[in-house]
Design an enzyme around this catalytic site. Sequence first.
Site, PDB file in Angstrom:
ATOM      1  N   GLY A  37      -9.676   9.572  -2.038  1.00  0.00           N
ATOM      2  CA  GLY A  37     -11.116   9.833  -1.925  1.00  0.00           C
ATOM      3  C   GLY A  37     -11.737   8.650  -1.208  1.00  0.00           C
ATOM      4  O   GLY A  37     -11.510   7.502  -1.607  1.00  0.00           O
ATOM      5  N   ASN A 187     -15.183   6.377  13.290  1.00  0.00           N
ATOM      6  CA  ASN A 187     -13.979   6.314  14.120  1.00  0.00           C
ATOM      7  C   ASN A 187     -14.258   7.042  15.439  1.00  0.00           C
ATOM      8  O   ASN A 187     -15.384   7.495  15.675  1.00  0.00           O
ATOM      9  CB  ASN A 187     -12.753   6.860  13.358  1.00  0.00           C
ATOM     10  CG  ASN A 187     -12.829   8.356  13.104  1.00  0.00           C
ATOM     11  OD1 ASN A 187     -13.636   9.072  13.707  1.00  0.00           O
ATOM     12  ND2 ASN A 187     -11.996   8.845  12.208  1.00  0.00           N
ATOM     13  N   GLY A 253      -8.899   3.530   7.433  1.00  0.00           N
ATOM     14  CA  GLY A 253     -10.343   3.444   7.693  1.00  0.00           C
ATOM     15  C   GLY A 253     -11.084   2.908   6.468  1.00  0.00           C
ATOM     16  O   GLY A 253     -12.046   2.142   6.594  1.00  0.00           O
ATOM     17  N   ASP A 254     -10.624   3.302   5.290  1.00  0.00           N
ATOM     18  CA  ASP A 254     -11.286   2.845   4.059  1.00  0.00           C
ATOM     19  C   ASP A 254     -11.020   1.354   3.829  1.00  0.00           C
ATOM     20  O   ASP A 254     -11.907   0.625   3.366  1.00  0.00           O
ATOM     21  CB  ASP A 254     -10.792   3.672   2.868  1.00  0.00           C
ATOM     22  CG  ASP A 254     -11.091   5.145   3.059  1.00  0.00           C
ATOM     23  OD1 ASP A 254     -12.159   5.460   3.620  1.00  0.00           O
ATOM     24  OD2 ASP A 254     -10.248   5.979   2.677  1.00  0.00           O
TER      25      ASP A 254
HETATM   26  O1  RIB Z   1      -9.786   8.291   4.002  1.00  0.00           O
HETATM   27  C1  RIB Z   1      -8.670   8.808   3.329  1.00  0.00           C
HETATM   28  C2  RIB Z   1      -9.123   9.726   2.227  1.00  0.00           C
HETATM   29  O2  RIB Z   1      -9.762  10.860   2.788  1.00  0.00           O
HETATM   30  C3  RIB Z   1      -8.010  10.288   1.381  1.00  0.00           C
HETATM   31  O3  RIB Z   1      -7.697   9.446   0.296  1.00  0.00           O
HETATM   32  C4  RIB Z   1      -8.522  11.660   0.983  1.00  0.00           C
HETATM   33  O4  RIB Z   1      -8.767  11.798  -0.384  1.00  0.00           O
HETATM   34  C5  RIB Z   1      -9.775  11.889   1.806  1.00  0.00           C
HETATM   35  O5  RIB Z   1     -10.915  11.695   1.080  1.00  0.00           O
END
Ligand code: RIB
Length: 306
Positions: A37, A187, A253-254
Amino acid sequence: MVVVVGSLNMDLVVQVERHPTPGETVLGSDYAMYAGGKGANQAVAAARLLEPGVSKKPGSVRMIGRVGGDGFGDQLREGLRIEGIDIAGVQSLEAPTGVAFISIDKKGQNAIIVSSRANVRFQPQDLQTQVFAGATVLLMQLEAPLPTVRSSAELAQQVGPKLILNAAATLALSREDLSHVDVLVVNELEAAAISQTQPNTPQTALAIAQRLCQLCPAVVITLSQQGAVWADAKGQGHQRSFPVRVVDTTGAGDAFVGALAVSLCEDRGLPEAVRWGCAAGALATTKPGAQPSLPGREEVERMGLQ
Ligand code: RIB
């Protein structure tokens, strides 16, 4: 303190030789389950990257979101609690927890479908100003409902943190939406959707970032193997990527956004924050899964010095 308003998903991940084309069936590996998430990933990324003294204080990162009252929801909440994240704002609902179906091809490139479930039940009226008290940075993405994201930005502005919007997944945003944001992070695909221009090269991406700066003060565009570009009132720049062996791009990206948030929290400028973001993003691609792959501060510092 970093406050994150966003999604929590359980990721179901399958390795494939190549992604299927529409109408095609491909066979994959055994599936694996990882906590994910975008919201929760960015909260974990920030918690792992804060200075040791700070990150050890419980609640230096606060997550606000919704899970279901099921086993996935319990696992996701517990995972965040173990990272020292304040989860009082992660409530469970009578709905299934969000799930992401992810395929990873042999180059480590992912394709993701999110079934949002409890995440979309997170309504603006569930928010109160006090959840933003003490925030230096508010991190938002677009996997929570847009009205909830808008309302978070408006309520947080009464408290005064820096607002970072990671405009993923792709959604149509208005000028008004972007006017609340201090730093927009997108992105290539998201930048193309917002600007109607394809950022094929760092030069084109820089031109897009400068153009988007008319809508919000600072813009960062991540470009996978080509690093990232940034633009704000003080200038613009291109940070090259750090070379690594890519296993799985999920969560990169996170990791980037979490690192950027921590750098800005620690009062570093945008160029250094982007450098940190690129280092964290690169490291996250070297391991499978979203949250399991998010790097710690020492690793990022070591890579950022290269
Ligand atoms: O950015 C990656 C995430 O996108 C995954 O962990 C998935 O759950 C979606 O939310």
